[in-house]
Design an enzyme around this catalytic site. Structure first.
Site, PDB file in Angstrom:
ATOM      1  N   LYS A 191      -5.794 -27.931  11.092  1.00 47.33           N
ATOM      2  CA  LYS A 191      -5.285 -27.019  11.810  1.00 47.33           C
ATOM      3  C   LYS A 191      -5.258 -27.540  13.369  1.00 47.33           C
ATOM      4  O   LYS A 191      -6.467 -28.333  13.615  1.00 47.33           O
ATOM      5  CB  LYS A 191      -5.577 -25.574  11.838  1.00 47.33           C
ATOM      6  N   HIS A 197      -3.978 -28.568  -2.460  1.00 47.95           N
ATOM      7  CA  HIS A 197      -2.712 -29.469  -1.968  1.00 47.95           C
ATOM      8  C   HIS A 197      -2.909 -30.958  -2.065  1.00 47.95           C
ATOM      9  O   HIS A 197      -2.405 -31.883  -2.611  1.00 47.95           O
ATOM     10  CB  HIS A 197      -2.127 -29.132  -0.620  1.00 47.95           C
ATOM     11  N   LYS A 239       7.623 -29.320  -3.623  1.00 48.99           N
ATOM     12  CA  LYS A 239       8.272 -29.926  -2.240  1.00 48.99           C
ATOM     13  C   LYS A 239       9.229 -31.357  -2.840  1.00 48.99           C
ATOM     14  O   LYS A 239       8.938 -31.982  -3.649  1.00 48.99           O
ATOM     15  CB  LYS A 239       7.348 -30.587  -1.376  1.00 48.99           C
ATOM     16  N   ARG A 276       1.018  -1.139  -0.008  1.00 50.63           N
ATOM     17  CA  ARG A 276       0.014  -0.062  -0.003  1.00 50.63           C
ATOM     18  C   ARG A 276       0.900   1.259  -0.190  1.00 50.63           C
ATOM     19  O   ARG A 276       1.846   1.070   0.573  1.00 50.63           O
ATOM     20  CB  ARG A 276      -0.843   0.007   1.234  1.00 50.63           C
TER      21      ARG A 276
HETATM   22  C1  BG6 Z   1      -0.994 -22.746   2.676  1.00 50.67           C
HETATM   23  C2  BG6 Z   1      -2.272 -22.669   3.329  1.00 50.67           C
HETATM   24  O1  BG6 Z   1      -1.122 -23.001   1.293  1.00 50.67           O
HETATM   25  O2  BG6 Z   1      -0.301 -23.892   3.314  1.00 50.67           O
HETATM   26  C3  BG6 Z   1      -2.090 -22.322   4.822  1.00 50.67           C
HETATM   27  O3  BG6 Z   1      -2.909 -21.331   2.982  1.00 50.67           O
HETATM   28  C4  BG6 Z   1      -1.170 -23.807   5.192  1.00 50.67           C
HETATM   29  O4  BG6 Z   1      -3.067 -22.566   5.822  1.00 50.67           O
HETATM   30  C5  BG6 Z   1       0.288 -23.732   4.446  1.00 50.67           C
HETATM   31  O5  BG6 Z   1      -0.533 -23.509   6.735  1.00 50.67           O
HETATM   32  C6  BG6 Z   1       1.060 -25.041   4.749  1.00 50.67           C
HETATM   33  O6  BG6 Z   1       2.234 -25.200   3.981  1.00 50.67           O
HETATM   34  P1  BG6 Z   1       3.603 -25.687   4.472  1.00 50.67           P
HETATM   35  O7  BG6 Z   1       4.272 -26.026   3.453  1.00 50.67           O
HETATM   36  O8  BG6 Z   1       3.709 -25.092   5.505  1.00 50.67           O
HETATM   37  O9  BG6 Z   1       3.009 -26.931   4.937  1.00 50.67           O
END
Ligand code: BG6
Length: 486
Positions: free
Chosen positions: A336, A236, A178, A48
């Protein structure tokens, strides 16, 4: 991952955001420090307009140190010289003009990285276009989730594609960058011993877990209303499923790999109507303990609606209707505030058809191949061997499939690889539009059903492995999640 040999301009929208400071800037710093970036490469940090350049640079240094960057003064100075700050309020046109003037000096590839909410993508494209910032040398990287459902996902993609051709659009899913996911491809397609077993004749089921101990953190604005299904499963987890289940592509060419992934998504059996409550579990964390600390329930987290029905956990049973996978369930889950931070793909082979050993009467005797993405990446094959001694006793043993020399090497972060690939214009590990839409199409009926039913997610204690219904999901099929099967 190839070095970035061409000069470039990387324009980072959302340079103050969570993703930029946790992942993107540390990844760019590592690439810089390892000498992998062309010296004539600039990072344009867009925030911003109310911020100031020197304030921003001080902040970047603090973030890098906070996230563990090892740097001396020279490394920081040379990295900071790559960063140029520009204040733009994304919905106004003023700042874009400044950016256009600055970029006009360079006839180089321009990569626009959108680390902002996807609802802003169309507006940003319009502004870039209006300021002549889109040329043949431009490309755009879009962070997930793109849209909130199939309809909004389609609308956003459609609008972006009025300004950028499909070849110029890089839809990122950092799990594909990864190291262990790359290794999954190598192990599957460079070894004939696995490929012959990789089907419903030999595999009992597959579990894919992404468990996090963190809660919603500072991201309630984005997360509340988004939830685990859209944030993690739609992208993912489904991408990991595709990499595990896809047919061998004819080559490693981007389209060959992406074609095979789309076919997997197209073969996913729809979960609709009354199947949803049987096949899908939705949870939300209650208070509890994680990492030995008491933590509040989701609805008491700062910024979260006290009546929120957002899912912080989801588990489901997916089935792939094709010859290779008929009858093999893929159990996916993410959440989570779970008991551990762990990401694993577990390929559970069938038991030996008839055991001549005592052990099998008490325990299952089946091989298991585990791809551990984090923490402590690696691949393990569970085999059985004779225990040394006079008796014929069989015991499980884990064979690590990681070469001694490879152990201890620094594993590049997913974003390092993907940023380098995006700057190098290599789309292999990025999602094509049809992939994204097919994934939305599959999860959409589940999300719609949750909205229409008005049912709240099941509660689970922070620090546990999720709601009891997730255990039942496997128990009904006579199976256990990995943590209970040791
Ligand atoms: C992100 C999500 O895409 O991936 C997050 O928005 C999550 O909520 C994160 O915490 C996890 O990524 P990593 O690579 O830390 O497992």
């Amino acid at each position: 991952m190839l070095d970035v040999t061409e000069p470039f301009n990387l324009i980072l929208f959302g340079a103050m955001g969570d993703l930029a400071h946790r992942k993107l800037l540390p990844a760019l710093f590592n690439l810089h420090k390892d000498g992998r970036l062309n010296p004539d490469g600039r990072i344009w940090a867009i925030t911003r307009s109310t911020r100031k350049e020197d304030e921003y640079m001080g902040q970047v240094k603090r973030w890098l140190l906070h996230y563990g960057a090892q740097m001396n003064d020279d490394e920081w100075i040379s990295f900071s010289e790559r960063i140029h700050w520009v204040g733009i309020d994304l919905d106004k046109s003023v700042g874009y003009g400044k950016l256009a003037k600055k970029l006009a000096q360079y006839d180089q590839n321009c990569i626009y990285y959108c680390a902002v909410h996807s609802k802003l993508y169309p507006m940003m494209c319009e502004q870039l276009f209006a300021h002549n910032l889109i040329t043949e040398k431009s490309s755009i990287v879009l962070e997930k989730p793109i849209g909130n459902d199939l309809e909004t996902g389609m609308a956003i993609n459609h609008r972006v594609s009025e300004f950028f051709s499909e070849k110029q659009i890089y839809r990122i899913d950092h799990y594909l960058g990864k190291e262990t996911v790359q290794n999954l491809l190598a192990l599957r397609f460079a070894n004939s011993i696995f490929e012959h077993q990789w089907n419903q004749r030999y595999i009992d089921h597959i579990q894919i877990t992404i468990a996090e101990t963190v809660g919603v953190e500072q991201r309630a604005g984005f997360y509340d209303g988004t939830g685990a299904m859209r944030d993690m499963l739609q992208n993912h987890l489904l991408q990991l499923l595709c990499m595990t289940a896809m047919e061998p592509p004819a080559t490693m060419a981007p389209e060959a790999v992406r074609d095979e992934k789309v076919k997997v998504l197209q073969a996913l059996k729809p979960i609709e109507g009354s199947d949803i409550s049987e096949y899908v579990v939705r949870g939300q964390y209650e208070s509890g303990m994680t990492d030995n600390k008491g933590v509040p329930r989701y609805r008491d987290e700062p910024g979260v609606d006290s009546d929120s029905s957002t899912d912080t956990f989801v588990a489901l049973k997916a089935e792939i209707d094709n010859w290779r996978w008929a009858g093999v369930p893929f159990y996916l889950r993410t959440g989570k505030r779970l008991a551990e931070r762990a990401c694993e793909i577990v390929v559970q082979f069938k038991e030996v058809p008839h055991s001549i050993f005592e052990m099998q009467r008490k325990k299952t005797m089946a091989n298991k191949l585990t791809f551990r993405l984090q923490p402590d990446e690696g691949v393990r094959l569970q085999m059985f061997e004779k225990r040394v001694g006079p008796q014929m006793q069989v015991q499980p043993m884990a064979l690590s499939l990681q070469d001694g020399e490879e152990k201890g090497k620094r594993v590049p972060e997913a974003y390092e690889r993907l940023l380098a690939d995006a700057i190098n214009l290599n789309p292999t590990l990025f999602l094509r539009e049809d992939e994204l839409m097919t994934a939305w199409q599959w999860v959409d009926p589940i999300i719609q059903n949750w909205v229409q039913s008005g049912q709240r997610p099941d509660g689970y204690s922070a620090g546990s492995w999720g709601p009891a219904a997730a255990t039942l999901l496997l128990a009904r099929d006579g199976r256990l999640w990995e943590e209970n099967s040791q």
